[in-house]
Design a protein around this motif. Structure first.
Motif, PDB file in Angstrom:
ATOM      1  N   THR A   1       2.667  10.167   4.492  1.00  0.00           N
ATOM      2  CA  THR A   1       3.175  10.835   5.914  1.00  0.00           C
ATOM      3  C   THR A   1       3.039   9.434   6.998  1.00  0.00           C
ATOM      4  O   THR A   1       2.402   8.423   6.886  1.00  0.00           O
ATOM      5  CB  THR A   1       2.306  11.833   6.244  1.00  0.00           C
ATOM      6  OG1 THR A   1       0.767  11.514   6.449  1.00  0.00           O
ATOM      7  CG2 THR A   1       2.250  12.885   5.012  1.00  0.00           C
ATOM      8  N   GLN A   2       3.538  10.089   8.191  1.00  0.00           N
ATOM      9  CA  GLN A   2       3.309   8.938   9.279  1.00  0.00           C
ATOM     10  C   GLN A   2       1.870   8.623   9.693  1.00  0.00           C
ATOM     11  O   GLN A   2       1.392   7.536   9.990  1.00  0.00           O
ATOM     12  CB  GLN A   2       4.128   9.426  10.453  1.00  0.00           C
ATOM     13  CG  GLN A   2       5.351   9.414  10.291  1.00  0.00           C
ATOM     14  CD  GLN A   2       6.213  10.003  11.722  1.00  0.00           C
ATOM     15  OE1 GLN A   2       5.641  10.257  12.562  1.00  0.00           O
ATOM     16  NE2 GLN A   2       7.628   9.720  11.940  1.00  0.00           N
ATOM     17  N   GLY A   3       1.206   9.845   9.503  1.00  0.00           N
ATOM     18  CA  GLY A   3      -0.409   9.665   9.850  1.00  0.00           C
ATOM     19  C   GLY A   3      -1.319   8.826   8.798  1.00  0.00           C
ATOM     20  O   GLY A   3      -1.968   7.854   9.186  1.00  0.00           O
TER      21      GLY A   3
ATOM     22  N   ALA B   1       0.887  -1.369  -0.065  1.00  0.00           N
ATOM     23  CA  ALA B   1      -0.108   0.072  -0.137  1.00  0.00           C
ATOM     24  C   ALA B   1       0.814   1.363   0.122  1.00  0.00           C
ATOM     25  O   ALA B   1       0.533   2.253  -0.581  1.00  0.00           O
ATOM     26  CB  ALA B   1      -1.145   0.102   0.999  1.00  0.00           C
ATOM     27  N   LEU B   2       1.935   1.280   0.752  1.00  0.00           N
ATOM     28  CA  LEU B   2       3.031   2.379   0.785  1.00  0.00           C
ATOM     29  C   LEU B   2       3.631   2.660  -0.625  1.00  0.00           C
ATOM     30  O   LEU B   2       3.715   3.732  -1.194  1.00  0.00           O
ATOM     31  CB  LEU B   2       3.801   2.266   2.004  1.00  0.00           C
ATOM     32  CG  LEU B   2       3.347   2.365   3.213  1.00  0.00           C
ATOM     33  CD1 LEU B   2       4.399   2.195   4.494  1.00  0.00           C
ATOM     34  CD2 LEU B   2       2.545   3.543   3.704  1.00  0.00           C
ATOM     35  N   ASP B   3       3.922   1.661  -1.087  1.00  0.00           N
ATOM     36  CA  ASP B   3       4.506   1.506  -2.629  1.00  0.00           C
ATOM     37  C   ASP B   3       3.409   2.048  -3.375  1.00  0.00           C
ATOM     38  O   ASP B   3       3.857   3.211  -4.482  1.00  0.00           O
ATOM     39  CB  ASP B   3       5.044   0.206  -3.116  1.00  0.00           C
ATOM     40  CG  ASP B   3       6.199  -0.056  -2.441  1.00  0.00           C
ATOM     41  OD1 ASP B   3       6.850   0.534  -1.701  1.00  0.00           O
ATOM     42  OD2 ASP B   3       6.416  -1.547  -2.350  1.00  0.00           O
ATOM     43  N   PHE B   4       2.275   1.754  -3.359  1.00  0.00           N
ATOM     44  CA  PHE B   4       1.221   2.575  -4.183  1.00  0.00           C
ATOM     45  C   PHE B   4       1.042   3.640  -4.109  1.00  0.00           C
ATOM     46  O   PHE B   4       1.079   4.496  -5.234  1.00  0.00           O
ATOM     47  CB  PHE B   4       0.060   1.762  -3.874  1.00  0.00           C
ATOM     48  CG  PHE B   4      -1.167   2.149  -5.016  1.00  0.00           C
ATOM     49  CD1 PHE B   4      -1.308   1.979  -6.198  1.00  0.00           C
ATOM     50  CD2 PHE B   4      -2.383   3.006  -4.376  1.00  0.00           C
ATOM     51  CE1 PHE B   4      -2.330   2.441  -6.998  1.00  0.00           C
ATOM     52  CE2 PHE B   4      -3.167   3.549  -5.150  1.00  0.00           C
ATOM     53  CZ  PHE B   4      -3.416   3.167  -6.456  1.00  0.00           C
ATOM     54  N   VAL B   5       1.063   4.345  -2.727  1.00  0.00           N
ATOM     55  CA  VAL B   5       1.038   5.708  -2.531  1.00  0.00           C
ATOM     56  C   VAL B   5       2.232   6.489  -3.287  1.00  0.00           C
ATOM     57  O   VAL B   5       2.153   7.461  -3.841  1.00  0.00           O
ATOM     58  CB  VAL B   5       0.776   5.978  -1.159  1.00  0.00           C
ATOM     59  CG1 VAL B   5       0.985   7.599  -0.717  1.00  0.00           C
ATOM     60  CG2 VAL B   5      -0.415   5.230  -0.452  1.00  0.00           C
ATOM     61  N   ARG B   6       3.490   5.978  -2.830  1.00  0.00           N
ATOM     62  CA  ARG B   6       4.503   6.543  -3.579  1.00  0.00           C
ATOM     63  C   ARG B   6       4.323   6.591  -5.186  1.00  0.00           C
ATOM     64  O   ARG B   6       4.838   7.686  -5.789  1.00  0.00           O
ATOM     65  CB  ARG B   6       5.697   5.704  -3.104  1.00  0.00           C
ATOM     66  CG  ARG B   6       7.045   6.441  -3.510  1.00  0.00           C
ATOM     67  CD  ARG B   6       8.411   5.577  -3.008  1.00  0.00           C
ATOM     68  NE  ARG B   6       8.453   5.537  -1.556  1.00  0.00           N
ATOM     69  CZ  ARG B   6       7.989   4.546  -0.941  1.00  0.00           C
ATOM     70  NH1 ARG B   6       7.711   3.305  -1.361  1.00  0.00           N
ATOM     71  NH2 ARG B   6       8.184   4.493   0.301  1.00  0.00           N
TER      72      ARG B   6
END
Length: 396
Positions: free
Chosen positions: A359-361, A346-351
């Motif tokens: 962000t951390q939040g 999911a974080l890779d997709f956001v990037r």
């Protein structure tokens, strides 16, 4: 004879969820004004009265009002159905409406049967050809091949047979709903291609004093006597630069005598603007766009947070937000490596989408959402076996 050529009303259509029925009603008011001010004898509507085969009741009410007002005016009306219309529903009551001077033609079986109207020079035979589905007519009309051109060629044979049987000097008008070669489509028309072929040659309509075309939403002059009026309103941002309106067409004793464009009212302009978010929010040259319907293309990398919210503070009618190009600096792997967690994916997709890390939040919120989806302590336990959640995990 003076003819007002219009088409593609698409009553009931919305624009990016904005209701257009009030704007369409304003166009009907405009149409009636033109009929009276320009001494119009005949209004022709070349298909797509409605936007869908099952129109909303409010759209039906507006069509009823439009036809009733036109019937009470100095003009008579000839209407053909388009590919968005239901031929049966639009054509309901057509024999009764004939008596009121509103001639609605939606049945392929009527092709070759003219509405004959007269002026001081004699008769004008108006052939309203409804939208013709080549698949439905392949066998009944023995078309030989399944194409729009084949269907219209056969339709025009029937039209010409009718004209040949009429007295010399009878002038001819044809309504047709088709994609004729030489015109440019926009994004809001429904594709009518059959087998990849949708265009019809202009020569199909040779010899007709005036052909009133419908289907394409922009006005086009293919020849002096072969024209699209286009839609009365813009139905996509690809039409932002089009001028909307109708053609006033004059016939004299010998046939086509000229055409003049009449602009339709513009209830709200369409604008397409591009740049960085900061530039668009500060640019003084965009002041006159603040009340338009707006399509925004942002060039920011990384993509700014809450962009639509900020844009609508200045441009409250922003309807579409897009970005100039996809961010490719951090591509998502086609197949994540074995053992990669859902949270990491999911974080890779956001990037990938934003061009910047979460962000951390945001990361915490994504983890909470994933955990909520993947863990359900209240699931039933399978009788004589592991919990259903465990069984699901084994299946994966």
């Amino acid at each position: 004879m003076r003819i007002l050529h219009t088409s593609d009303w698409h009553l009931g259509r919305s624009f990016h969820r904005e209701d257009l029925l009030g704007h369409q009603a304003a166009f009907v008011d405009h149409l009636l004004d033109v009929v009276e001010q320009e001494d119009v004898d005949v209004v022709v509507v070349s298909g797509d009265v409605y936007d869908r085969a099952l129109p909303h009741v409010d759209a039906v009410a507006l069509a009823d009002e439009a036809f009733a007002r036109l019937a009470a005016s100095r003009a008579r009306v000839v209407v053909s159905s388009g590919n968005h219309d239901s031929a049966q529903r639009l054509g309901f009551g057509s024999r009764l409406m004939d008596a009121a001077g509103v001639f609605v033609r939606t049945d392929a079986a009527t092709v070759g049967s003219a509405v004959v109207l007269g002026d001081r020079h004699g008769d004008v035979a108006i052939h309203a050809i409804p939208y013709l589905d080549p698949s439905a007519l392949l066998e009944p009309w023995r078309l030989g091949r399944r194409s729009h051109e084949a269907a219209l060629v056969e339709a025009m044979k029937r039209v010409r047979r009718d004209l040949a049987a009429r007295p010399a000097g009878t002038r001819s008008v044809v309504l047709a709903h088709a994609f004729v070669a030489g015109a440019t489509p926009s994004e809001s028309e429904r594709d009518i291609s059959v087998g990849g072929v949708s265009r019809v040659a202009t020569s199909v309509f040779d010899g007709i004093d005036y052909t009133a075309l419908g289907h394409l939403h922009g006005p086009h002059v293919l020849t002096d006597s072969l024209r699209y009026s286009g839609s009365p309103l813009a139905y996509s941002f690809s039409e932002a630069d089009q001028v909307k309106g109708s053609w006033l067409v004059d016939l004299d004793a010998t046939g086509f005598a000229g055409a003049r464009w009449v602009d339709a009212p513009v209830p709200r302009r369409l604008s397409r603007i591009a740049g960085s978010l900061a530039e668009l929010l500060a640019d003084p040259s965009l002041t006159d766009r603040e009340h338009d319907w707006v399509q925004v293309t942002l060039t920011d990398v990384p993509r700014p947070a809450r962009a639509m919210e900020q844009l609508r503070r200045r441009f409250p009618h922003t309807l579409v937000l897009q970005f100039a190009a996809p961010v490719t600096e951090h591509p998502v792997p086609a197949r994540p490596a074995s053992g990669t967690s859902d949270h990491t994916i999911a974080l890779d997709f956001v990037r990938h989408v934003r061009g910047a890390a979460a962000t951390q939040g945001e990361s915490a919120l994504l983890r909470e959402a994933i955990d909520a989806c993947c863990h359900d302590p209240d699931r039933d336990v399978l009788v004589g076996g592991p919990s259903r959640a465990a069984a699901d995990g084994d299946a994966r």
